[in-house]
Design a protein around this motif. Structure first.
Motif, short mmCIF file in Angstrom:
data_model
loop_
_atom_site.label_atom_id
_atom_site.label_comp_id
_atom_site.label_asym_id
_atom_site.label_seq_id
_atom_site.Cartn_x
_atom_site.Cartn_y
_atom_site.Cartn_z
N ALA A 9 0.83 -1.20 0.00
CA ALA A 9 0.00 0.00 0.00
C ALA A 9 0.86 1.25 0.00
O ALA A 9 1.85 1.34 0.73
N GLU A 145 -5.64 4.04 -0.97
CA GLU A 145 -4.21 3.79 -1.19
C GLU A 145 -4.00 3.17 -2.56
O GLU A 145 -4.77 2.31 -2.99
N LEU A 147 -2.08 0.58 -4.69
CA LEU A 147 -1.39 -0.67 -4.42
C LEU A 147 -0.22 -0.76 -5.38
O LEU A 147 -0.41 -0.80 -6.60
#
Length: 170
Positions: A9, A145, A147
């Motif tokens: 993340a 977030e 990835l």
């Protein structure tokens, strides 16, 4: 390879996702939403949704990538029809949601994960409930977030088995 490399993340792209600023901004909220200074997952504040409140929403421009939208949610006598929604219908005609369990529950993380945006787009993130949904819900530590793939992915195309070298490949 026996498995895909794990994604990590990146930084949270949402400002004030923990609501510690004491305001609802950048979330667009209507009646029934407020900052609760007595209940929080972490810190000292959360966003509280009362029965019958409309949707809380924020709009962001995102670059292409893979994303995870999550929130910690606490519920009290919550009726059905509440969810987190990642909405990219304006750009990619796609949306993703995860339902929040009805009833009463302590803090639990809900997430919409592995959302692939093949090109840059403006998306809408929502904390929503159907009209007339009863009960109370608290939202805290809301994150979006990216990835990120590992910096380097490799595998051995031709394994060297017992000293055998192949003459027909790398």
């Amino acid at each position: 390879p026996t498995a895909l490399s794990p994604l990590t993340a990146g930084l949270n792209r949402l400002a004030n996702g923990d609501f510690e600023a004491g305001a609802t901004a950048p979330w667009s909220v209507g009646a029934g939403w407020s900052i609760d200074r007595r209940t929080a997952h972490t810190g000292s504040r959360s966003l509280r949704r009362e029965a019958g409140a409309s949707t809380a929403k924020v709009t962001l421009a995102l670059p292409a990538g893979t994303y995870r939208f999550s929130a910690w949610v606490k519920t009290q006598n919550l009726g059905g029809g509440a969810r987190l929604r990642f909405d990219a219908r304006l750009a990619a005609d796609r949306w993703f949601a995860t339902e929040i369990a009805p009833g009463t529950a302590n803090w639990r993380e809900y997430a919409v994960s592995d959302v692939v945006m093949p090109e840059p787009a403006t998306v809408s993130l929502s904390l929503e409930a159907d009209d007339g949904t009863a009960g109370t819900a608290w939202f805290d530590d809301v994150t979006l977030e990216a990835l990120l793939p590992p910096a380097l992915e490799t595998f051995l195309l031709y394994p060297n088995f017992r000293g055998t070298l192949f003459d027909d490949g790398p």
